[in-house]
Design an enzyme around this catalytic site. Structure first.
Site, PDB file in Angstrom:
ATOM      1  N   GLU A   7      -2.394   0.554  17.488  1.00  0.00           N
ATOM      2  CA  GLU A   7      -2.522   1.399  16.297  1.00  0.00           C
ATOM      3  C   GLU A   7      -3.606   0.835  15.389  1.00  0.00           C
ATOM      4  OE1 GLU A   7       1.265   2.615  14.687  1.00  0.00           O
ATOM      5  OE2 GLU A   7       0.511   2.539  12.639  1.00  0.00           O
TER       6      GLU A   7
ATOM      7  N   ASP B  49      -4.861   1.561  11.430  1.00  0.00           N
ATOM      8  CA  ASP B  49      -4.306   2.221  10.248  1.00  0.00           C
ATOM      9  C   ASP B  49      -5.200   2.210   9.027  1.00  0.00           C
ATOM     10  OD1 ASP B  49      -1.907   2.597  11.548  1.00  0.00           O
ATOM     11  OD2 ASP B  49      -0.854   0.974  10.541  1.00  0.00           O
TER      12      ASP B  49
ATOM     13  N   GLU C 217      -3.907   3.384   5.246  1.00  0.00           N
ATOM     14  CA  GLU C 217      -2.818   3.923   4.432  1.00  0.00           C
ATOM     15  C   GLU C 217      -3.217   3.812   2.966  1.00  0.00           C
ATOM     16  OE1 GLU C 217       1.494   3.628   6.315  1.00  0.00           O
ATOM     17  OE2 GLU C 217       0.663   1.641   5.936  1.00  0.00           O
TER      18      GLU C 217
END
Length: 292
Positions: free
Chosen positions: A104, A106, A108
């Protein structure tokens, strides 16, 4: 954090804003590229597929995912984040594979009280292991207009960028025994949800539902990437596809100017780096923290 008011910093900010405004990102059609996967109508594709919005209210957030899987690529998306008092909300935009040992990458965006900056939270998971957080303030207002958030993912490195300015680089250190995301195809995901148990000041500031619905907007998606279908990459090889004229990202690395901008961002805008958190790692920092 260092002061942002020096003439050099102001000059760099001005040049970055010019670079950002000149970026040309070809627009992908959201109807063709994405499925809204949850939210009971709170996610919407508008303007003949040129705009996507996610909404959050007290009952639910919303989210979408790409129809396609990718194994390496340069993924660009323009986002405009929840304006005003966004405390308690999180807007996530990321690549992820499936399974218990997933990979993953990311972005955010952690909301905050009116007037306080968003925190841009980044992380990289390999084979189900994350804990590689770096967090930044931004030199721009991510709620006033759209800005381009990019992930360049190739066999040698992952580069996170904002308006073509690199903020983080995660290198392939498999030669030192560290896994790197290079064999699991990933989809693109995004979601807007309530995380007031942790998102703002460790959960001290709760979501003000009188401001709902909260909205995040998306446009100008572009994936210059190796698609993955039926166990094969559109670029030919699984982990080291041949580089063609339109796949320069497959061998992209930061030149001296890019390294300079990366260092400027990390010096002035980084607010958390796991590689400097000795309390968290009393037995010693992770191996990649000691590698140039």
């Amino acid at each position: 954090m260092a002061s942002h008011s020096s003439p050099v910093s102001l000059l760099i900010v001005a040049s970055l804003l010019v670079v950002g405004s000149l970026m040309a990102v070809s627009a992908g059609n959201f109807y063709q590229e994405f499925d809204i996967t949850w939210g009971d109508g709170r996610g919407k594709i508008l303007n003949n597929g040129e705009l996507l919005t996610l909404n959050l209210d007290k009952a639910s957030g919303s989210g979408f995912q790409s129809k396609n899987e990718y194994l390496f690529g340069k993924i660009d998306m323009q986002l405009k984040l929840v304006p005003g008092n966004s405390a308690g909300t999180v807007t996530a935009y990321y690549l992820s594979s499936k399974g218990s040992t997933w990979d993953e990458i990311d972005f955010e965006f952690l909301g905050n009280l009116s007037g306080d900056p968003y925190i841009l939270h980044t992380n990289v998971f390999t084979q189900g292991k994350g804990n590689r957080e770096q967090q930044f303030y931004l030199w721009l207002d991510p709620t006033a207009d759209f800005h381009t958030y990019s992930i360049t993912w190739n066999p040698k490195r992952i580069i996170f960028s904002v308006d073509d300015t690199p903020i983080r680089e995660f290198k392939n250190l498999e030669s030192k025994g560290l896994p790197f995301p290079k064999s699991q195809p990933m989809r693109i995901y995004s979601s807007l949800w309530n995380a007031d148990d942790w998102a703002t000041r460790g959960g001290l500031v709760k979501t003000d539902w009188s401001n709902a619905p909260f909205t995040a907007s998306y446009r100008n998606f572009n994936a210059n990437a190796c698609g993955w279908s039926n166990g094969a990459s559109s670029c030919g090889g699984n982990s080291s596809p041949a580089v063609s004229n339109n796949q320069t990202w497959l061998s992209e690395e930061l030149d001296s100017a890019g390294q300079g901008r990366l260092q400027w961002v990390q010096k002035n805008y980084m607010v958390y780096d796991y590689c400097k958190d000795i309390k968290r790692f009393p037995q010693g920092l992770p191996l990649e923290c000691n590698s140039s």
